[in-house]
Enzyme design. Structure first.
Site, PDB file in Angstrom:
ATOM      1  CE1 TYR A 186      37.534   6.666  46.576  1.00 20.83           C
ATOM      2  CE2 TYR A 186      37.267   5.424  48.609  1.00 20.83           C
ATOM      3  CZ  TYR A 186      37.993   5.714  47.470  1.00 20.83           C
ATOM      4  OH  TYR A 186      39.175   5.048  47.238  1.00 20.83           O
ATOM      5  N   GLY A 187      31.780   9.744  48.086  1.00 23.36           N
ATOM      6  CA  GLY A 187      30.403   9.822  48.597  1.00 23.36           C
ATOM      7  C   GLY A 187      29.331   9.837  47.535  1.00 23.36           C
ATOM      8  CB  CYS A 234      36.641   6.155  54.150  1.00 23.17           C
ATOM      9  SG  CYS A 234      35.484   6.728  52.909  1.00 23.17           S
ATOM     10  CB  CYS A 247      31.953  12.397  56.253  1.00 19.75           C
ATOM     11  SG  CYS A 247      33.236  12.731  55.025  1.00 19.75           S
ATOM     12  CB  THR A 248      37.067  10.351  58.136  1.00 17.86           C
ATOM     13  OG1 THR A 248      37.187  10.105  56.721  1.00 17.86           O
ATOM     14  CG2 THR A 248      36.600   9.087  58.830  1.00 17.86           C
TER      15      THR A 248
HETATM   16  N1  DGL Z   1      35.924  10.673  54.130  1.00 19.03           N
HETATM   17  C1  DGL Z   1      34.894   9.894  53.535  1.00 19.03           C
HETATM   18  C2  DGL Z   1      33.890   9.380  54.565  1.00 19.03           C
HETATM   19  O1  DGL Z   1      34.219   9.241  55.721  1.00 19.03           O
HETATM   20  C3  DGL Z   1      34.177  10.335  52.297  1.00 19.03           C
HETATM   21  C4  DGL Z   1      34.585  11.513  51.542  1.00 19.03           C
HETATM   22  C5  DGL Z   1      34.244  11.392  50.065  1.00 19.03           C
HETATM   23  O2  DGL Z   1      33.091  11.601  49.670  1.00 19.03           O
HETATM   24  O3  DGL Z   1      35.167  11.042  49.339  1.00 19.03           O
HETATM   25  O4  DGL Z   1      32.775   9.073  54.233  1.00 19.03           O
END
Ligand code: DGL
Length: 264
Positions: free
Chosen positions: A42-43, A73, A184-185
């Site tokens: 997602y980042g 997230c 980031c988780t």
């Molecule tokens: N785990 C997500 C967060 O806490 C992002 C990871 C991703 O880039 O997909 O930002």
């Protein structure tokens, strides 16, 4: 209503670090976890795309009867949390943000390293955190390109992950950072490696336990706490199974069998 599950979502396995803290803090709650592994990461995607994904997932979780939603997230919280709250004003939401405030409190040198995604750093939410809590400290930021992919692949200690992490934190260490915020988780999975690189005297802040406590307060306020003696845990991902079961089982300490290829 109280026995219904809490919905938790992330782009992949990262939100499991939050699920872990929730199971510790609220052992009577049932959980329904969704990892959007078909669309990870997602980042590096636009805020509009993340809002759309988050809306689809929230709809999916609410349709399955979730009584509350944890956006586990940072990137999705930054892009979509306000939007989700507006769209579903009745549903309780708990989100994440980089622990800038605890980081600013903890540092002795006045220098804090923040590890998060490009999407989180670009957000209004992060700008507001910096304004409110970081006026007296220096924040050093790195979008950790490629780190989420290493973690999704289960490479928590590999030489490539170590080299990548050293490249990220060495400049921060050189500038005096003594506190590192996991924004980031996914990153708590590599906390042991990070601690080894930065040394035992420096602090790592993982916000997951604070998020679990916040969830507990929200459920209490709304009269939604569960008292079931046998909670259930369900896991769904949008992509193929790959290593999810193995990594989730390793982290959570009980056997996990994910429903892979779940459609929204
Ligand atoms: N785990 C997500 C967060 O806490 C992002 C990871 C991703 O880039 O997909 O930002």
């Amino acid at each position: 209503m109280n026995h219904l599950p809490i919905g938790i979502f992330d782009s992949g396995i990262g939100g499991l670090t939050v699920a872990h803290a929730i199971i510790d803090t609220l052992p009577q709650e049932s959980l329904l976890y969704f990892g959007d592994t078909a669309r990870i990461p997602y980042g590096t995607k636009s805020a509009e795309a993340i809002r759309q994904f988050s809306e689809e997932i929230t709809h999916h979780l609410l349709r399955q009867g979730c009584k509350a939603i944890v956006v586990a997230c940072n990137t999705a919280s930054a892009a979509a949390l306000d939007h989700l709250r507006r769209k579903w004003p009745e549903a309780p939401f708990v989100g994440m943000e980089p622990a800038v405030k605890p980081g600013a409190k903890a540092t002795q040198t006045g220098v804090v390293g923040v590890l998060a995604t490009a999407g989180t750093f670009r957000s209004q939410r992060y700008a507001s955190l910096m304004r409110r809590y970081a006026s007296g400290v220096t924040l050093l930021q790195d979008p950790c390109i490629g780190l989420v992919e290493q973690i999704e692949a289960g490479k928590f200690q590999s030489p490539e992950t170590e080299a990548l992490l050293r490249r990220i934190v060495q400049p921060m260490l050189d500038q005096g950072a003594d506190t590192f915020v996991l924004g980031c988780t996914h990153y708590p999975f590599i906390s042991p490696l990070l601690q080894r690189i930065i040394g035992e005297s420096r602090t790592i802040i993982n916000p997951a336990p604070a998020v679990a406590r916040q969830l507990s307060r929200v459920l209490q306020q709304k009269g939604l706490l569960s008292s079931t003696p046998s909670p259930s845990y369900h896991f769904q991902i949008s992509g193929p199974r790959q290593q999810f079961d193995f990594l989730a089982t390793g982290l959570l300490g009980f056997p996990v069998r994910v429903e892979a290829g779940t459609e929204l």
